[in-house]
Design an enzyme around this catalytic site. Sequence first.
Site, PDB file in Angstrom:
ATOM      1  N   SER A 188       0.844  -1.208   0.000  1.00 56.93           N
ATOM      2  CA  SER A 188       0.000   0.000   0.000  1.00 56.93           C
ATOM      3  C   SER A 188       0.870   1.246   0.000  1.00 56.93           C
ATOM      4  O   SER A 188       2.014   1.222   0.490  1.00 56.93           O
ATOM      5  CB  SER A 188      -0.884   0.007   1.248  1.00 56.93           C
ATOM      6  N   TYR A 243      -1.064  -0.734  10.576  1.00 53.97           N
ATOM      7  CA  TYR A 243      -1.316  -1.121   9.176  1.00 53.97           C
ATOM      8  C   TYR A 243      -0.154  -0.708   8.273  1.00 53.97           C
ATOM      9  O   TYR A 243       0.379  -1.515   7.507  1.00 53.97           O
ATOM     10  CB  TYR A 243      -2.627  -0.503   8.685  1.00 53.97           C
TER      11      TYR A 243
END
Length: 259
Positions: free
Chosen positions: A134, A147
């Site tokens: 990501s 995350y």
Amino acid sequence: MATALITGATAGIGAAFARLLAARGNDLIVVSRDEKRLTATAAELAEAHGVDVRPVAADLTDDADCATVATHAAEVDLLVNNAGMALRKGFTYNDLSDEERILNLNVRSVLRLTHAALPAMAGRGRGAIVNVSSVAGFAPTSPNSTYGAGKAWVTNFSQSLAPVAREDGVRVMALCPGFVRTEFHERAGIDMSGTPGWMLMDADFVAETAMRDLLRGKTVSVPSFTYKLIVSGIRHIPLNWWPTLATQGSKVMRRGYSR
Ligand SMILES: NC(=O)c1ccc[n+]([C@@H]2O[C@H](COP(=O)([O-])OP(=O)(O)OC[C@H]3O[C@@H](n4cnc5c(N)ncnc54)[C@H](OP(=O)(O)O)[C@@H]3O)[C@@H](O)[C@H]2O)c1
């Protein structure tokens, strides 16, 4: 024809990879937890594209399930480590078991499946691994969240393996999308209603860009010109600015608002 294994193939980016690869004539092994949805997805893909699609129902946070998927990963030509999750609340407000679950899925399963697939591919002298990371892995953009740290690991891991794997005929690439319209945020209970449309990409566009970049030999793929610009900006921000920027930018994760 080549066989691809895709984790998290029933929704979002994984489903887009499955459609794209099946349409190109690849046989598939598709993995996710919801067996009913997985079986239906496999049947649809097989019917639409005339390829062999094998469903393997597994929870990749579970050691035994992950080991089963790893045996399949050792047999395929393309591995797409895509299944991933997020948590809505901040680190200090989550149960340890939730933090371990996200680590097991977003990091440990990527490690384990890559460890099974890469030596086998190298032995055959060909193959490819796409690890879905990501934009969030390029900097600590969300305070009090693990995350981004997990995704930083996925990107760094992929970049570290890529040069040596290439000598054995295997491509390893980290795919680093920005926001994508999928079930991801809804599952985590994250409200995306305030996110401007221009920040959201389609999953099919992300999968197509990834496969193009893989063929071009890239080790990191950032889909869309907009996110390439954003990533370039993020990487030029001095490290000691991040605590202030992140604190201003996201009070939500810091508070753990749904406690
Ligand atoms: N959406 C975004 O904005 C965005 C941005 C950057 C990166 N990403 C990354 O892209 C990847 C895919 O995300 P997405 O947005 O496509 O998510 P999604 O729409 O929520 O789909 C997730 C897929 O993973 C499966 N899955 C979830 N937990 C699993 C588990 N424990 N074991 C096995 N399968 C599991 C789900 O099926 P079951 O529920 O049936 O298991 C589903 O098929 C993730 O790694 C995510 O971090 C997403």
